[in-house]
Design a protein around this motif. Sequence first.
Motif, mmCIF file in Angstrom:
data_model
loop_
_atom_site.group_PDB
_atom_site.id
_atom_site.type_symbol
_atom_site.label_atom_id
_atom_site.label_comp_id
_atom_site.label_asym_id
_atom_site.label_seq_id
_atom_site.Cartn_x
_atom_site.Cartn_y
_atom_site.Cartn_z
ATOM 1 N N PRO A 1 44.913 34.865 45.442
ATOM 2 C CA PRO A 1 43.879 35.881 45.197
ATOM 3 C C PRO A 1 44.477 37.166 44.627
ATOM 4 O O PRO A 1 45.562 37.592 45.024
ATOM 5 C CB PRO A 1 43.289 36.129 46.587
ATOM 6 C CG PRO A 1 43.594 34.884 47.351
ATOM 7 C CD PRO A 1 44.910 34.399 46.828
ATOM 8 N N GLN A 2 43.756 37.763 43.687
ATOM 9 C CA GLN A 2 44.223 38.973 43.019
ATOM 10 C C GLN A 2 43.394 40.177 43.464
ATOM 11 O O GLN A 2 42.161 40.129 43.440
ATOM 12 C CB GLN A 2 44.090 38.821 41.493
ATOM 13 C CG GLN A 2 44.885 37.663 40.924
ATOM 14 C CD GLN A 2 46.361 37.930 40.995
ATOM 15 O OE1 GLN A 2 46.856 38.903 40.431
ATOM 16 N NE2 GLN A 2 47.073 37.082 41.714
ATOM 17 N N ARG A 3 44.060 41.256 43.846
ATOM 18 C CA ARG A 3 43.381 42.497 44.240
ATOM 19 C C ARG A 3 43.365 43.425 43.027
ATOM 20 O O ARG A 3 44.422 43.756 42.485
ATOM 21 C CB ARG A 3 44.122 43.153 45.402
ATOM 22 C CG ARG A 3 43.371 44.304 46.029
ATOM 23 C CD ARG A 3 44.084 44.744 47.308
ATOM 24 N NE ARG A 3 43.257 45.593 48.094
ATOM 25 C CZ ARG A 3 43.375 46.926 48.133
ATOM 26 N NH1 ARG A 3 44.313 47.517 47.435
ATOM 27 N NH2 ARG A 3 42.565 47.634 48.886
ATOM 28 N N VAL A 4 42.161 43.826 42.595
ATOM 29 C CA VAL A 4 42.008 44.632 41.385
ATOM 30 C C VAL A 4 41.026 45.774 41.634
ATOM 31 O O VAL A 4 40.344 45.822 42.660
ATOM 32 C CB VAL A 4 41.521 43.766 40.193
ATOM 33 C CG1 VAL A 4 42.532 42.681 39.847
ATOM 34 C CG2 VAL A 4 40.154 43.157 40.468
ATOM 35 N N ALA A 5 40.953 46.675 40.664
ATOM 36 C CA ALA A 5 40.003 47.796 40.730
ATOM 37 C C ALA A 5 38.577 47.252 40.632
ATOM 38 O O ALA A 5 38.335 46.247 39.950
ATOM 39 C CB ALA A 5 40.269 48.779 39.598
ATOM 40 N N PRO A 6 37.616 47.918 41.288
ATOM 41 C CA PRO A 6 36.231 47.433 41.266
ATOM 42 C C PRO A 6 35.638 47.305 39.867
ATOM 43 O O PRO A 6 34.771 46.485 39.630
ATOM 44 C CB PRO A 6 35.461 48.476 42.080
ATOM 45 C CG PRO A 6 36.482 49.127 42.932
ATOM 46 C CD PRO A 6 37.768 49.087 42.144
ATOM 47 N N SER A 7 36.113 48.095 38.916
ATOM 48 C CA SER A 7 35.552 48.066 37.570
ATOM 49 C C SER A 7 36.183 47.001 36.679
ATOM 50 O O SER A 7 35.798 46.860 35.525
ATOM 51 C CB SER A 7 35.722 49.442 36.922
ATOM 52 O OG SER A 7 37.106 49.768 36.859
ATOM 53 N N SER A 8 37.136 46.248 37.178
ATOM 54 C CA SER A 8 37.833 45.238 36.383
ATOM 55 C C SER A 8 36.903 44.106 35.961
ATOM 56 O O SER A 8 36.064 43.656 36.730
ATOM 57 C CB SER A 8 38.995 44.632 37.173
ATOM 58 O OG SER A 8 39.946 45.609 37.471
ATOM 59 N N ALA A 9 37.138 43.641 34.738
ATOM 60 C CA ALA A 9 36.418 42.467 34.251
ATOM 61 C C ALA A 9 37.047 41.231 34.885
ATOM 62 O O ALA A 9 38.218 41.235 35.253
ATOM 63 C CB ALA A 9 36.520 42.398 32.736
ATOM 64 N N PHE A 10 36.261 40.179 35.011
ATOM 65 C CA PHE A 10 36.797 38.946 35.584
ATOM 66 C C PHE A 10 36.124 37.753 34.920
ATOM 67 O O PHE A 10 34.989 37.846 34.459
ATOM 68 C CB PHE A 10 36.608 38.914 37.102
ATOM 69 C CG PHE A 10 35.181 38.917 37.560
ATOM 70 C CD1 PHE A 10 34.561 37.733 37.902
ATOM 71 C CD2 PHE A 10 34.454 40.098 37.633
ATOM 72 C CE1 PHE A 10 33.246 37.719 38.334
ATOM 73 C CE2 PHE A 10 33.141 40.090 38.059
ATOM 74 C CZ PHE A 10 32.529 38.897 38.405
ATOM 75 N N PRO A 11 36.829 36.638 34.866
ATOM 76 C CA PRO A 11 36.287 35.471 34.167
ATOM 77 C C PRO A 11 35.301 34.675 35.016
ATOM 78 O O PRO A 11 35.261 34.805 36.239
ATOM 79 C CB PRO A 11 37.540 34.638 33.881
ATOM 80 C CG PRO A 11 38.471 34.984 34.987
ATOM 81 C CD PRO A 11 38.205 36.434 35.291
ATOM 82 N N ALA A 12 34.566 33.823 34.350
ATOM 83 C CA ALA A 12 33.675 32.904 35.050
ATOM 84 C C ALA A 12 34.514 31.976 35.919
ATOM 85 O O ALA A 12 35.661 31.689 35.604
ATOM 86 C CB ALA A 12 32.865 32.096 34.032
#
Length: 186
Positions: free
Chosen positions: A18-29
């Motif tokens: 699992p990757q922890r990222v900023a809330p505004s990050s785009a993510f793939p389907a």
Amino acid sequence: MNDSETALWWARTRAAGPQRVAPSSAFPAGMLRLVEPDVTAVWLLAVVPEGARPSVLDELGLPALAVEQPNDTARVLAACLRCCWAEPTGSMWPGTPASRQQVAAVFEELTNRDEIASHRALLAAIRRLAGAGWLLWDESGQTVRLGPRVAAWGSADLSALRELLRILPSAANIGHGDPELGDDQP
């Protein structure tokens, strides 16, 4: 999100979990987006179809769960579920933080070992589970919380886990007797 960015996200998830990222990050389907309770970050987790066999994990390039000391690790995960899953009829994620002492009390009740052996096994299992994303371990604060991987469990898994929780000892009742039986002795 283009194909290259999608492939990069899947490669990161395959390699590191699992990757922890900023809330505004785009993510793939195909990724589950789990928001932290304080909304400062989100976790991206690969979604595996419910009931998928190990061959599906191979196709997706995701590692199957393999751990050292599987019995202790499973018992520690069960103790953490008991302490961190506040409302078993509801969602497991994000859970509530529990102190190491609370988890240790449940673990010791399950294993019936001496304190030194129990402490060593508990910390080793917490670190393994945290490294794999099943738990979030705050070593300086000595607290544990359910990790993002628990959100991927399907309804059949949750049903079995709810039944398991029903028979596990509660950290609040350990050493205090069973109030339902009228045993309030220390």
